[in-house]
Every structure is written in C-alpha cells, then in structure tokens.
Design an enzyme around this catalytic site. Structure first.
Site, PDB file in Angstrom:
ATOM      1  N   LYS A 182      -1.469   1.295 -11.402  1.00  0.00           N
ATOM      2  CA  LYS A 182      -2.376  -0.268 -11.034  1.00  0.00           C
ATOM      3  C   LYS A 182      -3.614  -0.702 -11.242  1.00  0.00           C
ATOM      4  O   LYS A 182      -3.892   0.210  -9.903  1.00  0.00           O
ATOM      5  CB  LYS A 182      -1.081  -0.677  -9.377  1.00  0.00           C
ATOM      6  CG  LYS A 182      -1.468  -1.743  -8.762  1.00  0.00           C
ATOM      7  CD  LYS A 182      -1.220  -2.327  -7.758  1.00  0.00           C
ATOM      8  CE  LYS A 182      -1.426  -2.580  -6.212  1.00  0.00           C
ATOM      9  NZ  LYS A 182      -0.161  -2.970  -5.503  1.00  0.00           N
ATOM     10  N   LEU A 183      -3.681  -1.626 -11.332  1.00  0.00           N
ATOM     11  CA  LEU A 183      -5.386  -1.520 -11.360  1.00  0.00           C
ATOM     12  C   LEU A 183      -5.408  -2.751 -10.677  1.00  0.00           C
ATOM     13  O   LEU A 183      -4.511  -4.286 -10.771  1.00  0.00           O
ATOM     14  CB  LEU A 183      -5.789  -2.250 -12.611  1.00  0.00           C
ATOM     15  CG  LEU A 183      -5.527  -1.271 -13.682  1.00  0.00           C
ATOM     16  CD1 LEU A 183      -5.761  -1.310 -15.713  1.00  0.00           C
ATOM     17  CD2 LEU A 183      -6.316   0.095 -13.222  1.00  0.00           C
ATOM     18  N   LYS A 184      -6.110  -2.727  -9.595  1.00  0.00           N
ATOM     19  CA  LYS A 184      -6.960  -3.927  -8.629  1.00  0.00           C
ATOM     20  C   LYS A 184      -7.936  -4.487  -9.870  1.00  0.00           C
ATOM     21  O   LYS A 184      -8.536  -3.927  -9.923  1.00  0.00           O
ATOM     22  CB  LYS A 184      -7.514  -3.283  -7.851  1.00  0.00           C
ATOM     23  CG  LYS A 184      -6.846  -2.429  -6.439  1.00  0.00           C
ATOM     24  CD  LYS A 184      -5.725  -3.219  -5.795  1.00  0.00           C
ATOM     25  CE  LYS A 184      -5.277  -3.003  -4.923  1.00  0.00           C
ATOM     26  NZ  LYS A 184      -4.501  -3.786  -3.763  1.00  0.00           N
TER      27      LYS A 184
ATOM     28  N   ASN B 247      -4.374  -9.881  -5.761  1.00  0.00           N
ATOM     29  CA  ASN B 247      -5.056  -9.999  -4.081  1.00  0.00           C
ATOM     30  C   ASN B 247      -5.516 -10.932  -3.731  1.00  0.00           C
ATOM     31  O   ASN B 247      -6.326 -11.296  -3.338  1.00  0.00           O
ATOM     32  CB  ASN B 247      -6.067  -8.584  -3.607  1.00  0.00           C
ATOM     33  CG  ASN B 247      -5.257  -7.632  -2.761  1.00  0.00           C
ATOM     34  OD1 ASN B 247      -5.357  -6.598  -3.893  1.00  0.00           O
ATOM     35  ND2 ASN B 247      -4.246  -7.786  -2.523  1.00  0.00           N
TER      36      ASN B 247
ATOM     37  N   ASP C 219       3.442 -10.541  -3.383  1.00  0.00           N
ATOM     38  CA  ASP C 219       2.504  -9.687  -2.178  1.00  0.00           C
ATOM     39  C   ASP C 219       2.693 -10.003  -0.975  1.00  0.00           C
ATOM     40  O   ASP C 219       3.990 -10.616  -0.427  1.00  0.00           O
ATOM     41  CB  ASP C 219       1.569  -8.340  -2.548  1.00  0.00           C
ATOM     42  CG  ASP C 219       0.888  -7.489  -1.430  1.00  0.00           C
ATOM     43  OD1 ASP C 219       1.935  -7.954  -0.828  1.00  0.00           O
ATOM     44  OD2 ASP C 219       0.133  -7.269  -2.181  1.00  0.00           O
TER      45      ASP C 219
ATOM     46  N   ASP D 119      -3.372  -6.132  -9.363  1.00  0.00           N
ATOM     47  CA  ASP D 119      -3.193  -6.360  -8.656  1.00  0.00           C
ATOM     48  C   ASP D 119      -3.839  -7.408  -7.896  1.00  0.00           C
ATOM     49  O   ASP D 119      -5.347  -7.040  -8.331  1.00  0.00           O
ATOM     50  CB  ASP D 119      -3.022  -5.740  -7.890  1.00  0.00           C
ATOM     51  CG  ASP D 119      -2.688  -6.167  -6.031  1.00  0.00           C
ATOM     52  OD1 ASP D 119      -2.278  -7.424  -6.142  1.00  0.00           O
ATOM     53  OD2 ASP D 119      -2.004  -5.502  -5.128  1.00  0.00           O
TER      54      ASP D 119
ATOM     55  N   GLU E 256       0.510  -8.947  -9.380  1.00  0.00           N
ATOM     56  CA  GLU E 256       0.553  -9.320  -8.240  1.00  0.00           C
ATOM     57  C   GLU E 256      -0.008 -10.212  -7.773  1.00  0.00           C
ATOM     58  O   GLU E 256      -0.747  -9.965  -7.910  1.00  0.00           O
ATOM     59  CB  GLU E 256       0.695  -7.548  -7.533  1.00  0.00           C
ATOM     60  CG  GLU E 256       1.318  -7.653  -6.230  1.00  0.00           C
ATOM     61  CD  GLU E 256       0.821  -6.072  -5.749  1.00  0.00           C
ATOM     62  OE1 GLU E 256       0.731  -5.239  -6.819  1.00  0.00           O
ATOM     63  OE2 GLU E 256       0.717  -5.671  -4.615  1.00  0.00           O
TER      64      GLU E 256
ATOM     65  N   GLY F 260       1.845  -0.024  -0.387  1.00  0.00           N
ATOM     66  CA  GLY F 260       1.349   0.508   0.728  1.00  0.00           C
ATOM     67  C   GLY F 260       0.467   0.263   1.183  1.00  0.00           C
ATOM     68  O   GLY F 260      -0.377  -0.502   0.653  1.00  0.00           O
TER      69      GLY F 260
ATOM     70  N   SER G 172      -2.408   3.053  -7.086  1.00  0.00           N
ATOM     71  CA  SER G 172      -3.009   1.680  -6.865  1.00  0.00           C
ATOM     72  C   SER G 172      -4.488   2.356  -6.976  1.00  0.00           C
ATOM     73  O   SER G 172      -5.230   3.085  -5.675  1.00  0.00           O
ATOM     74  CB  SER G 172      -2.602   0.882  -5.727  1.00  0.00           C
ATOM     75  OG  SER G 172      -3.815  -0.222  -5.652  1.00  0.00           O
TER      76      SER G 172
ATOM     77  N   LYS H  79       6.656  -4.530   1.427  1.00  0.00           N
ATOM     78  CA  LYS H  79       5.965  -4.232   2.526  1.00  0.00           C
ATOM     79  C   LYS H  79       6.592  -4.138   4.003  1.00  0.00           C
ATOM     80  O   LYS H  79       6.593  -5.062   4.442  1.00  0.00           O
ATOM     81  CB  LYS H  79       4.243  -3.905   2.362  1.00  0.00           C
ATOM     82  CG  LYS H  79       3.791  -3.633   1.135  1.00  0.00           C
ATOM     83  CD  LYS H  79       1.969  -4.238   1.341  1.00  0.00           C
ATOM     84  CE  LYS H  79       1.755  -3.899   0.131  1.00  0.00           C
ATOM     85  NZ  LYS H  79       0.548  -4.782   0.301  1.00  0.00           N
TER      86      LYS H  79
HETATM   87  O1  OSB Z   1      -2.716  -4.852  -1.963  1.00  0.00           O
HETATM   88  O2  OSB Z   1      -1.466  -3.638  -2.623  1.00  0.00           O
HETATM   89  C1  OSB Z   1      -1.759  -3.950  -1.879  1.00  0.00           C
HETATM   90  C2  OSB Z   1      -3.459  -1.123   0.125  1.00  0.00           C
HETATM   91  C3  OSB Z   1      -3.848  -2.062   1.403  1.00  0.00           C
HETATM   92  C4  OSB Z   1      -4.067  -3.805   0.919  1.00  0.00           C
HETATM   93  C5  OSB Z   1      -2.958  -3.926   0.362  1.00  0.00           C
HETATM   94  C6  OSB Z   1      -3.385  -3.673  -0.892  1.00  0.00           C
HETATM   95  C7  OSB Z   1      -2.832  -1.477  -1.267  1.00  0.00           C
HETATM   96  C8  OSB Z   1      -3.091  -0.772  -2.435  1.00  0.00           C
HETATM   97  C9  OSB Z   1      -2.941   0.324  -2.338  1.00  0.00           C
HETATM   98  O3  OSB Z   1      -2.920  -1.198  -2.764  1.00  0.00           O
HETATM   99  C10 OSB Z   1      -1.344   0.779  -1.794  1.00  0.00           C
HETATM  100  C11 OSB Z   1      -1.187   2.112  -1.669  1.00  0.00           C
HETATM  101  O4  OSB Z   1      -2.035   3.299  -2.315  1.00  0.00           O
HETATM  102  O5  OSB Z   1      -1.372   2.388  -0.045  1.00  0.00           O
HETATM  103 MG    MG Z   2      -1.123  -6.076  -3.463  1.00  0.00          MG
END
Ligand code: OSB
Ligand code: MG
Length: 371
Positions: free
Chosen positions: A162-164, A191, A239, A189, A214, A291, A136, A263
């Site tokens: 995976k690109l935020k 969020n 998620d 992703d 995501e 993660g 990520s 998760k």
């Molecule tokens: O949305 O998946 C998520 C990290 C912290 C909180 C939310 C997310 C994440 C990650 C990192 O995307 C995933 C990792 O490498 O642990």
């Molecule tokens: Mg996520």
C-alpha cells in the site's frame, strides 16, 4: 468479575524509520496502554491507537487518557459484574472518543477471556489460523528511495504493497512501482488529501490495476466519494469515514465504497468492528484490517480480528520488525510465508515483557475504584 484497578501507562517507542502520510510524519509512537485488574486478580491489556496530535481524526492520546480516567473508568468501577458486552450500555452517555473506548474494551475483553481460557480469535469468530499481510509504505523522499523500500518488503514476503499518496506524490509513483515490480498486489491510501475537484486527476490511477484507493476525500464527504466512485474504475475503500457499523451501512447504501478498511480503534472497539464486518458481509462488501502502528498488544487484537471470514484482502497488520527494533511483547509477530499467525492462548494470547515495558515507559497513572 469486578474491576478493582487500572494502570494507565504511556510508552514511547521509536519507529525504525519515519512514517510519512499526507497528514504528517511520525518518528516515534507515544502509546497509551491500559492494564486492568479484576477482583480475581486477573489482568487485561488494552492499547489506545490515538496519535499524539489530532491529525488522522479528532482524537489524540492526551485527551484519550483523560477520557479513559475521568469518563470511562469512572462509570465502570461500581459495576458488580463487568464484561465487554456490558461496556456499550455503561458508556453510551459518552459521545465519541471511540479510540479511548476501544482501549478500555480491549483490556476488559482480554481480562475476561484470560479468566475463562478463551482466545480472542475464538471469541470474535476467527476461521483462520494465520492471516495474509501487506505493508503500508509512507511517502518517500524520492522515487528511487521508495522503490528500494518496496523491493525490501517484497523480498520479505509481504503479499501486497500500500502506497501512501498525496497531491504531487501519486500517479508517477504508482507508475514507477508498477513498472519496476510488475503484477504485485498494489493499492493506495490518500488519508483524505484530495477533493472531488481532483476526480479527473485521480482517474489516471485507473490505468494501474490497483486493488483499491483508500479514503481519497474527507471523512465527512460520503456523497463526494459516491460521486467519485461513478467516475473511477478503481474500487473506493473507506477508512476514516467508517466510524461505526451504521456509518458502514450508510456508505454502502450511498455507493460511497465497495471495500471497507476496519480498525477497531476507529469504530469504538472490537465488538463494533465485528458488527462492521457483519454489515459489510451482508452486502457483499469485502473488508480488510487496517493498522495504526500498534505495538504487539494492539497487533494481537488486529490479527485475531483479521481471521474473521469476510476479511478477504491482506491487511496492514505487518510484522513487529516492520515498526520496532524490539516490540513490547515476549514473542514479536514474525512474517512466515507472507502471513502472521493468530495467537491461540487465552485473551490476546501475547505476553508483555516487563523489562522492555519499563524501559519504554514515560509515565504511569495508577487508579482504583472507590473501595
Ligand atoms: O490511514 O491506514 C492509515 C497509520 C497511522 C494512521 C493511519 C494509517 C496508518 C497506516 C499504517 O497506513 C498501517 C500500519 O502499518 O499500522
Ligand atoms: Mg488509511
């Protein structure tokens, strides 16, 4: 097996590089670790994934520690025979606080499996000895910097990127990564950074053959995700919205997602995570392991979970050196041909390095039952 002691330890671990998402930037992790001790003298470790502020979800680590101490352990000391499957009924009265519950469950499960010599993977139903992993990648400071970062991870063997994303850091960034690296496994992703009114903009992502998008919309907005799914070709993966097996069943029935990120912390523990896995499998919905920037303790649990049969997409369970200069376990997780090995020893199957732990510790609270 009776619970006789618990240690609530907070450690601070600096991330090798800041991790930026649509909800904030993390420079280090303030992690709550739980070590339980049973009347047989067996120890079990649990890691709480709650962040230092309630930005990803409503939970945060200070609150989690209070809940663990005052409301969860308080209900467990008197139990004559404790095991992970007895926690659900014992803690049912406490609403929410799933990350706190998951941390306690991990510690109890680790202790129980260590005393019977069974690995977590075997206990949960693992069918693989190693799992494919992705990485990520946080929001960057520029596209050039992001391309360097992605290139470095691909060179290490990560199987997908995976690109935020967030408004202002999305279509152009995805286009640049596709252009530079060609036909790699690629997903994004958000969020929860978008609204249904952004649907037309989000459909521009359909041009790039993404594995999934995501959590584009807020946690509570299942109907919005279902409406967005009708407008996008890219599969929607949830998620934050999937807080239980029941929520997964609802989301799938509504057409809000075609893929689920699991998760264990978000759903209240590893046993509920397996139920989410099973609900999805029964509906033909593939899952992958998310993660939360875990140490080697939480990572060991993630990797065991990711070895279940319906985890058919690469997870965010990256190698220890993607996060830390030095993990707190004696044998950090290392990438081998794009995979991490599932620990085979009893319980979590990893050993905590006492010196490293001591060096990272910011506080320790020692608790014991009423005698
Ligand atoms: O949305 O998946 C998520 C990290 C912290 C909180 C939310 C997310 C994440 C990650 C990192 O995307 C995933 C990792 O490498 O642990
Ligand atoms: Mg996520």
């Amino acid at each position: 097996m009776k619970l006789v002691e618990a240690e609530l330890r907070r450690i601070r671990l600096p991330l090798l590089a800041p991790f930026r998402t649509s909800f904030g930037t993390e420079h280090d992790r303030d992690v709550l670790l739980i070590r339980v001790t049973t009347d047989d003298g067996v120890h079990g470790w649990g890691e709480c994934v709650a962040g230092s502020e309630p930005l990803y979800s409503s939970e945060y680590v200070d609150a989690a520690q209070q809940v663990v101490r005052d409301f969860l352990l308080a209900r467990l000391w008197h139990l004559p025979d404790i095991s992970a499957h007895r926690l659900g009924p014992a803690l049912q009265a406490i609403r929410g606080h799933r990350m706190a519950k998951a941390a306690v469950e991990m510690a109890v499960l680790d202790a129980e499996l260590r005393s019977s010599g069974i690995s977590l993977g075997d206990r949960l139903g693992a069918v693989r000895g190693s799992v494919p992993v992705g990485v990520s990648v946080g929001i960057g400071s520029s596209i050039a910097q992001l391309l360097d970062t992605v290139g470095g991870f691909l060179a290490q063997g990560y199987q997908r990127i995976k690109l935020k994303i967030e408004p202002g850091w999305d279509v152009d960034v995805v286009a640049a990564v596709r252009e530079r690296f060609g036909d790699i496994g690629l997903q994004v992703d958000a969020n929860a950074a978008y609204r249904l009114a952004d649907a037309r903009h989000l459909t521009e992502l359909d041009a790039f053959g993404l594995i999934l998008i995501e959590q584009p919309l807020p946690e509570e907005d299942l109907r919005g995700h279902a409406a967005l799914a009708k407008q996008m070709r890219t599969p929607i993966c949830l998620d934050e919205s999937i807080v239980s097996a029941a929520a997964a069943a609802d989301a799938i029935a509504l057409g809000a997602c075609r893929i689920v990120n699991i998760k264990a912390g978000r759903v209240g523990g590893l046993l509920e995570a397996v139920r989410v896995h099973d609900v999805c499998a029964a509906s033909g919905v593939p899952v992958w392991c998310g993660g939360m920037l875990e140490t080697g303790i939480g990572r060991a649990a993630n990797v065991a979970l990711a070895a279940l049969p319906n985890f058919t997409l690469a997870g965010d369970t990256s190698a220890s050196d993607r996060y830390w200069a030095r993990d707190v376990i004696t044998e950090p997780f290392a990438l081998r041909d794009g995979e991490l090995r599932v620990p085979r020893g009893p319980g979590l199957g990893v050993d905590v390095d006492a010196d490293l732990l001591a060096g990272a510790t910011t506080s320790v609270e020692r608790l014991s039952g009423p005698g």
